[in-house]
Enzyme design. Structure first.
Site, PDB file in Angstrom:
ATOM      1  N   CYS A  35     -19.890  15.165  47.369  1.00 24.91           N
ATOM      2  CA  CYS A  35     -19.161  15.010  48.498  1.00 24.91           C
ATOM      3  C   CYS A  35     -17.699  14.581  48.189  1.00 24.91           C
ATOM      4  CB  CYS A  35     -19.672  13.632  49.139  1.00 24.91           C
ATOM      5  SG  CYS A  35     -19.602  12.164  48.208  1.00 24.91           S
ATOM      6  N   ASP A  37     -16.650  11.719  46.988  1.00 16.10           N
ATOM      7  CA  ASP A  37     -16.211  10.252  47.200  1.00 16.10           C
ATOM      8  C   ASP A  37     -16.006   9.632  46.116  1.00 16.10           C
ATOM      9  OD1 ASP A  37     -16.141  10.996  49.807  1.00 16.10           O
ATOM     10  OD2 ASP A  37     -17.877   9.837  50.440  1.00 16.10           O
ATOM     11  N   CYS A  60     -16.690   8.056  52.579  1.00 12.82           N
ATOM     12  CA  CYS A  60     -17.288   8.235  53.949  1.00 12.82           C
ATOM     13  C   CYS A  60     -17.780   6.809  54.379  1.00 12.82           C
ATOM     14  CB  CYS A  60     -18.579   8.965  53.978  1.00 12.82           C
ATOM     15  SG  CYS A  60     -20.069   8.006  52.685  1.00 12.82           S
ATOM     16  N   CYS A 104     -24.764   7.238  48.747  1.00  8.91           N
ATOM     17  CA  CYS A 104     -23.825   6.439  49.233  1.00  8.91           C
ATOM     18  C   CYS A 104     -23.918   5.169  48.369  1.00  8.91           C
ATOM     19  CB  CYS A 104     -23.187   6.277  50.232  1.00  8.91           C
ATOM     20  SG  CYS A 104     -23.358   7.984  51.434  1.00  8.91           S
TER      21      CYS A 104
HETATM   22 FE1  FES Z   1     -20.891  10.634  49.426  1.00  9.90          FE
HETATM   23 FE2  FES Z   1     -20.968   8.814  51.245  1.00  9.90          FE
HETATM   24  S1  FES Z   1     -20.864  11.131  51.611  1.00  9.90           S
HETATM   25  S2  FES Z   1     -20.613   8.744  49.201  1.00  9.90           S
END
Ligand code: FES
Length: 129
Positions: A35, A37, A60, A104
């Site tokens: 993702c 992040d 996110c 996450c």
């Molecule tokens: Fe990857 Fe939340 S979508 S940390």
């Protein structure tokens, strides 16, 4: 769009302990390549306890809520206790996370762990403490 608990929304809208610590005792940075992040935790340690924790999360909403929750759960704990905070415990504390958002909460626990390891490594290496 996944459905979030009120607790997740509340931490996302009003995250605790956001920011950076000057001269931190430990820093832990993790990222998820899928993702994209990223999360960084900064810690201050005193008498083997987490005296202060701050974080910066580029991610996110769930990642922000998770960081906030991890920082609250870990503050004041001993290093050993804080190392035992699991992604599941964080998700439970947030009253659940949608399945596709569970990674996450992994990030949050990992980032904290890494910051603590960083501190312990520095100490072993005869760093500033
Ligand atoms: Fe990857 Fe939340 S979508 S940390």
């Amino acid at each position: 769009m996944p459905v979030y608990s009120e607790k997740v929304m509340e931490h996302f809208m009003n995250p605790r302990n956001v920011g950076e610590i000057e001269n931190p005792d430990g820093v832990g940075e993790v990222g998820n390549p899928v993702c994209g992040d990223m999360m960084t935790f900064y810690i201050k340690v005193k008498d083997n306890r987490l005296e202060d924790i701050k974080f910066k999360t580029f991610g996110c909403g769930a990642a922000i809520a998770v960081s906030s929750m991890v920082s609250e759960m870990a503050k004041g704990k001993t290093l050993d206790e804080a190392m035992k905070i699991t992604p599941r415990a964080v998700a439970d504390e947030l009253k659940g996370l949608p399945k596709q958002k569970f990674h996450c909460s992994n990030l949050g626990a990992q980032a904290l762990n890494k910051a603590i390891k960083d501190y312990l490594d520095k100490k072993k290496g005869g760093g500033k403490k």
